[in-house]
Design a protein around this motif. Structure first.
Motif, PDB file in Angstrom:
ATOM      1  N   GLY A 368      60.451  44.054  12.555  1.00 22.40           N
ATOM      2  CA  GLY A 368      60.280  45.478  12.294  1.00 22.40           C
ATOM      3  C   GLY A 368      61.639  46.155  12.184  1.00 22.40           C
ATOM      4  O   GLY A 368      62.677  45.531  12.363  1.00 22.40           O
ATOM      5  N   PRO A 369      61.677  47.420  11.861  1.00 28.98           N
ATOM      6  CA  PRO A 369      60.533  48.334  11.771  1.00 28.98           C
ATOM      7  C   PRO A 369      59.788  48.316  10.433  1.00 28.98           C
ATOM      8  O   PRO A 369      58.749  48.955  10.311  1.00 28.98           O
ATOM      9  CB  PRO A 369      61.194  49.705  11.975  1.00 28.98           C
ATOM     10  CG  PRO A 369      62.562  49.544  11.413  1.00 28.98           C
ATOM     11  CD  PRO A 369      62.972  48.127  11.713  1.00 28.98           C
ATOM     12  N   ASP A 400      57.032  46.863  19.171  1.00 33.41           N
ATOM     13  CA  ASP A 400      58.090  47.355  18.303  1.00 33.41           C
ATOM     14  C   ASP A 400      59.134  46.251  18.121  1.00 33.41           C
ATOM     15  O   ASP A 400      58.925  45.117  18.565  1.00 33.41           O
ATOM     16  CB  ASP A 400      58.721  48.629  18.873  1.00 33.41           C
ATOM     17  CG  ASP A 400      59.278  48.428  20.283  1.00 33.41           C
ATOM     18  OD1 ASP A 400      59.496  47.262  20.697  1.00 33.41           O
ATOM     19  OD2 ASP A 400      59.506  49.442  20.973  1.00 33.41           O
ATOM     20  N   ARG A 401      60.249  46.560  17.504  1.00 33.62           N
ATOM     21  CA  ARG A 401      61.234  45.522  17.182  1.00 33.62           C
ATOM     22  C   ARG A 401      61.729  44.758  18.430  1.00 33.62           C
ATOM     23  O   ARG A 401      61.663  43.522  18.455  1.00 33.62           O
ATOM     24  CB  ARG A 401      62.408  46.142  16.420  1.00 33.62           C
ATOM     25  CG  ARG A 401      63.463  45.133  15.977  1.00 33.62           C
ATOM     26  CD  ARG A 401      64.579  45.811  15.189  1.00 33.62           C
ATOM     27  NE  ARG A 401      65.611  44.875  14.805  1.00 33.62           N
ATOM     28  CZ  ARG A 401      65.579  44.107  13.731  1.00 33.62           C
ATOM     29  NH1 ARG A 401      64.535  44.179  12.916  1.00 33.62           N
ATOM     30  NH2 ARG A 401      66.569  43.295  13.440  1.00 33.62           N
TER      31      ARG A 401
END
Length: 428
Positions: A368-369, A400-401
């Motif tokens: 990600g993002p 998330d990342r």
């Protein structure tokens, strides 16, 4: 003995400081069998502090407070305790004299400070609610407070951890145990799982949890973090041997329910378990990483003695590096993409050959993002190459990342662990 925690400070409410004191106190209390039901944070407000103390003593035998005992205007814990007890504050002459001696010794008042007199507000630290007793502070200037009230006892300690720790262990805890009578011994057994989410673990143990509910001892709790779930079994008894006797049947039932998701107990780590399995088999490992950028190799080399098993790792973040360093076929990448099952398998084979290891482990995906090659964030492919051939696994990570990179490491290590359990191969 029932206890509630109350932390005081606007800085805690606003997130400027994390309330690590509550975590530390929770562990200390649990280890001696004290029942902790509530942990609350309140701002620097006298009325709110008083209200929370009254509520706490309505439910518990003691309220343990941290913070708000310093010299400045926003340090109002003393006033809050006095308001809750319906008493005034008194200036303790001995504490005031002690503070003056300490300030002189520290060069903050008197000749050593060029004749400077410490601001009068410093001596607010010598104010104690009527009927209360000071708790000695061996490493700081703010004494603690102990006050008997109608509903129980209140202990107040500084919020500074290196001042709070010795005050708790030296003054508060002994008094709590005296009030509680003969303390129970609390023993914990932690079962560690990987490759399954917390809800799956909880579902697997639902029958055992229902069986224990009417008894209340032992208990089972779930602690999920970093892509793994710990199952903590806790028992209270008169001594450690009795506590472990209570834990044994619960642990046996949990082991059976968890099956292959269980990889270790207590202080075991997933990376340590994997390296131990390889060492027992006389085998070695090399890793190739894309989205994890070296985190996988880092986790492995955190384990003392890893060099006996771990040959090394290669970070081939760019697509071209997969070709030039690992020998992945450029046509394969053009057809299947760098984020694919095929790429993960080729990377694992390439790093195994490059570093001369028994097993190659590779990870590629989308942290990600943004999506990559049309693949959504959280896409993960794992490749494992060994004497048995090549195995792959795919997953969709939910974070998330930073979380996805951490989860990917756990998924890769767990995939290798499970593969080793299936294949009893020898180096070759």
């Amino acid at each position: 003995m029932r206890v509630e925690l109350l932390a005081v400070g606007d800085e805690l409410l606003f997130g400027d400081i994390v309330n690590g004191n509550a975590a530390w106190l929770g562990r200390q209390l649990a280890d001696v069998g004290v029942v902790l039901k509530t942990s609350t944070v309140v701002g620097d407000d006298v009325e709110m502090i008083a209200a929370r103390i009254a509520e706490g003593l309505g439910r518990a035998d003691a309220v343990i407070m941290t913070g708000g005992l310093g010299p400045t205007q926003d340090d109002v814990t003393r006033e809050g305790i006095a308001r809750a007890a319906g008493v005034g504050l008194r200036r303790d002459a001995f504490l005031e004299a002690m503070l003056r001696r300490r300030f002189r010794a520290l060069g903050r008042e008197g000749p050593a400070a060029g004749g400077v007199v410490a601001p009068e507000m410093n001596y607010r630290q010598a104010d104690i609610p009527e009927g209360g007793e000071p708790l000695p502070n061996e490493v700081g200037t703010a004494p603690g407070i102990q006050l008997e009230m109608a509903g129980g006892v209140v202990y107040a300690m500084p919020g500074v951890p290196h001042e709070m720790y010795p005050m708790f262990t030296g003054s508060v805890l002994p008094d709590l145990l005296r009030r509680a009578g003969e303390p129970a011994v609390v023993v914990h057994r932690v079962l560690r799982t990987a490759g399954v989410w917390e809800s799956v673990v909880a579902h697997a143990l639902a029958e055992e949890i229902d069986r224990l509910a009417p008894i209340g001892n032992p208990t089972i709790a779930f602690l999920a973090s970093g892509g793994q779930t710990r199952v903590r079994i806790s028992a209270r008894a008169g001594d450690r041997a009795q506590a472990y006797t209570l834990i044994e049947p619960v642990e046996a039932a949990a082991r059976a329910a968890l099956g292959s998701a269980l990889y270790g107990v207590d202080d075991d780590t997933l990376e340590g378990t994997v390296l131990g399995l390889l060492a027992d088999r006389g085998e070695t490992l090399a890793v190739a990483e894309s989205l994890t950028g070296g985190l996988l190799a880092g986790r492995l080399t955190d384990v003392p003695g890893a060099s006996a098993v771990f040959h090394g790792g290669v970070v081939t973040y760019a697509t071209d590096a997969k070709v030039s360093v690992l020998g992945v076929d450029a046509g394969l990448l053009a057809t299947s993409g760098a984020v694919s099952t095929e790429a993960a398998a080729a990377m694992a084979t390439g790093v195994r050959d490059l570093l001369g290891a028994t097993h190659g482990l590779a990870v590629t995906g989308v942290a990600g993002p943004d999506e990559l090659e049309g693949k959504p964030v959280g896409t993960l492919y794992i490749g494992i190459a060994g004497p048995f051939g090549v195995a792959t696994r795919s997953a969709r990570l939910p974070g998330d990342r930073p979380q996805n990179r951490t989860y990917a490491v756990v998924q890769a290590l767990d995939a290798l662990r499970r593969t080793l359990a299936v294949h009893t191969c020898q180096p070759g």
